[in-house]
Design an enzyme around this catalytic site. Structure first.
Site, PDB file in Angstrom:
ATOM      1  N   ASP A  12      36.858  31.329  45.513  1.00 45.82           N
ATOM      2  CA  ASP A  12      37.787  32.409  45.144  1.00 45.82           C
ATOM      3  C   ASP A  12      38.521  32.856  46.405  1.00 45.82           C
ATOM      4  O   ASP A  12      38.100  32.558  47.522  1.00 45.82           O
ATOM      5  CB  ASP A  12      37.034  33.601  44.535  1.00 45.82           C
ATOM      6  CG  ASP A  12      37.995  34.708  44.097  1.00 45.82           C
ATOM      7  OD1 ASP A  12      39.024  34.400  43.469  1.00 45.82           O
ATOM      8  OD2 ASP A  12      37.741  35.893  44.416  1.00 45.82           O
ATOM      9  N   SER A  13      39.607  33.590  46.196  1.00 47.52           N
ATOM     10  CA  SER A  13      40.335  34.134  47.339  1.00 47.52           C
ATOM     11  C   SER A  13      39.453  35.109  48.122  1.00 47.52           C
ATOM     12  O   SER A  13      39.688  35.342  49.300  1.00 47.52           O
ATOM     13  CB  SER A  13      41.582  34.874  46.848  1.00 47.52           C
ATOM     14  OG  SER A  13      41.195  35.987  46.072  1.00 47.52           O
ATOM     15  N   GLY A  45      47.293  36.881  45.127  1.00 44.79           N
ATOM     16  CA  GLY A  45      48.211  37.168  44.017  1.00 44.79           C
ATOM     17  C   GLY A  45      49.676  37.305  44.362  1.00 44.79           C
ATOM     18  O   GLY A  45      50.540  36.977  43.550  1.00 44.79           O
ATOM     19  N   CYS A  75      38.729  31.696  40.286  1.00 45.05           N
ATOM     20  CA  CYS A  75      39.924  32.458  40.651  1.00 45.05           C
ATOM     21  C   CYS A  75      41.027  32.068  39.672  1.00 45.05           C
ATOM     22  O   CYS A  75      41.436  30.904  39.629  1.00 45.05           O
ATOM     23  CB  CYS A  75      40.303  32.085  42.081  1.00 45.05           C
ATOM     24  SG  CYS A  75      41.840  32.798  42.652  1.00 45.05           S
ATOM     25  N   THR A  77      44.092  32.952  39.758  1.00 45.13           N
ATOM     26  CA  THR A  77      45.332  32.657  40.472  1.00 45.13           C
ATOM     27  C   THR A  77      45.353  31.205  40.951  1.00 45.13           C
ATOM     28  O   THR A  77      46.324  30.472  40.722  1.00 45.13           O
ATOM     29  CB  THR A  77      45.488  33.621  41.676  1.00 45.13           C
ATOM     30  OG1 THR A  77      45.320  34.966  41.199  1.00 45.13           O
ATOM     31  CG2 THR A  77      46.822  33.478  42.333  1.00 45.13           C
ATOM     32  N   CYS A 180      41.888  38.164  36.112  1.00 47.26           N
ATOM     33  CA  CYS A 180      41.612  38.059  37.548  1.00 47.26           C
ATOM     34  C   CYS A 180      40.143  38.408  37.742  1.00 47.26           C
ATOM     35  O   CYS A 180      39.668  39.426  37.220  1.00 47.26           O
ATOM     36  CB  CYS A 180      42.494  39.034  38.325  1.00 47.26           C
ATOM     37  SG  CYS A 180      42.042  39.186  40.070  1.00 47.26           S
ATOM     38  N   HIS A 182      38.568  39.497  40.233  1.00 44.11           N
ATOM     39  CA  HIS A 182      38.325  40.742  40.977  1.00 44.11           C
ATOM     40  C   HIS A 182      38.193  41.939  40.012  1.00 44.11           C
ATOM     41  O   HIS A 182      37.427  42.858  40.263  1.00 44.11           O
ATOM     42  CB  HIS A 182      39.480  41.039  41.935  1.00 44.11           C
ATOM     43  CG  HIS A 182      39.389  40.324  43.245  1.00 44.11           C
ATOM     44  ND1 HIS A 182      39.532  38.971  43.363  1.00 44.11           N
ATOM     45  CD2 HIS A 182      39.174  40.789  44.514  1.00 44.11           C
ATOM     46  CE1 HIS A 182      39.423  38.622  44.640  1.00 44.11           C
ATOM     47  NE2 HIS A 182      39.205  39.711  45.355  1.00 44.11           N
TER      48      HIS A 182
HETATM   49  N1  DGL Z   1      40.230  36.740  42.060  1.00 38.38           N
HETATM   50  C1  DGL Z   1      41.457  36.082  41.954  1.00 38.38           C
HETATM   51  C2  DGL Z   1      41.925  35.834  40.549  1.00 38.38           C
HETATM   52  O1  DGL Z   1      41.077  35.652  39.694  1.00 38.38           O
HETATM   53  C3  DGL Z   1      42.525  36.325  42.977  1.00 38.38           C
HETATM   54  C4  DGL Z   1      43.007  37.702  43.209  1.00 38.38           C
HETATM   55  C5  DGL Z   1      43.878  37.748  44.425  1.00 38.38           C
HETATM   56  O2  DGL Z   1      43.457  37.237  45.454  1.00 38.38           O
HETATM   57  O3  DGL Z   1      45.008  38.252  44.341  1.00 38.38           O
HETATM   58  O4  DGL Z   1      43.079  35.786  40.274  1.00 38.38           O
END
Ligand code: DGL
Length: 303
Positions: A12-13, A45, A75, A77, A180, A182
């Site tokens: 993930d990011s 994002g 993730c 994204t 997302c 997060h």
């Molecule tokens: N957790 C990520 C997602 O599911 C990325 C969020 C981000 O880094 O902007 O999109």
């Protein structure tokens, strides 16, 4: 001592994928897991697809070196931007994160899909939403990009009383879909804000991972290159049926399980966590200490 090869990798990011890891771990009694969070470049994002691709491919180089048996792109994204390219390049199964738009839309009503800007602008995500809209015409699918929400969560996770409502679109919804990983940390706040059911795809990812990962193979097993179907997270039917049986047993065992970290090892500057099952978790990347800290604080009891 080296990090063992052949485990299951999560990317993930930043910290979002830890929610996915935690959901997936419950399906396995043993094995090696790796978590690679690229917090240094998070949030993804608002980055360009080109940059996102570059960072994700960098992490996957590490996964390739570790000869992972499967990888979870935890993730939305990264999945939206480059899961297909990754699948073309690597021969291990790659499971992406897909927002639960269809599940929510099947109930009808106004469905608010919250995701990052890059996800919202991606062709993959737009195609998914269009398909869901066509399948469930009684639903009104509204896509909303939350530009600053993932970053705010990454920064304020430990502030229990932090109010995220300023980052949420203020409108009516019959259901909300979290696009997302997060956002899953603040699911209760989102539920309270909209006063409606909130959907996310973590259990679906865990089930797909379990289905594509044949438990009979040992930890060092390297997944054979698989056909397009199984790469898509849909295993051949026979494997799926076989694993479904085990799934029930695993779920039962899960009730008894205590997630008690009792041992910590330090290997070549990399940390691993061992729990009372026999799985071992390694944190990778430059910000591994940060992710290990969040993981322990948020997902490991009795520390
Ligand atoms: N957790 C990520 C997602 O599911 C990325 C969020 C981000 O880094 O902007 O999109």
């Amino acid at each position: 001592m080296q990090i063992p090869h052949g485990g299951i990798a999560f990317f993930d990011s930043g910290i979002g994928g830890l929610t996915v890891l935690s959901a997936c771990e419950k399906y396995f009694d043993d094995g090696v897991f790796y978590y690679y969070g690229d917090n240094k470049h998070a949030p993804y994002g608002n980055l360009s697809p080109k940059k996102i691709r570059r960072y994700v491919f960098r992490a996957f180089k590490t996964f390739q070196r570790l000869r992972v048996r499967a990888a979870v792109l935890a993730c939305n994204t990264a999945t939206a931007v480059c899961v297909e390219e990754l699948r073309k390049k690597y021969d291990f199964p790659i499971i992406g994160a897909e927002p639960a738009v269809c599940t929510a839309a099947s109930k009808g009503g106004k469905i608010l899909v919250l995701a990052t800007r890059a996800t919202c602008e991606s062709e993959r995500f737009q195609t998914l939403c269009k398909r869901a809209q066509k399948l469930f015409p009684e639903a009104d699918i509204c896509i909303r990009s939350c530009e600053k929400l993932a970053g705010a969560i990454e920064r304020n996770l430990y502030k229990n009383t932090f109010d995220y409502t300023a980052y949420l679109p203020d409108e009516y919804a019959d259901a909300v879909v979290l696009g997302c990983t997060h956002y899953i940390y603040i699911v209760e706040q989102i539920k309270a804000f909209y006063g409606c059911p909130v959907y996310h795809g973590n259990e679906g990812i865990a089930r797909r991972l379990f289905a594509v990962t044949d438990k009979k193979t040992d930890k060092n097993h390297k997944e054979k290159p698989c056909d397009e179907k199984s790469r898509d997270g849909r295993p051949p039917k026979a494997v799926f049926r076989k694993n479904l049986g085990r799934l029930t047993t695993f779920c039962k065992r899960q009730v008894k399980r205590q997630k008690n970290v009792n041992k910590r090892l330090r290997l070549k500057g990399q940390k691993s966590l061992k729990n009372d099952k026999t799985s071992t978790l390694f944190f990778l990347g430059n910000t591994r200490e940060n992710n290990e800290k969040v993981y322990k604080q948020m997902f490991v009891n009795n520390e």
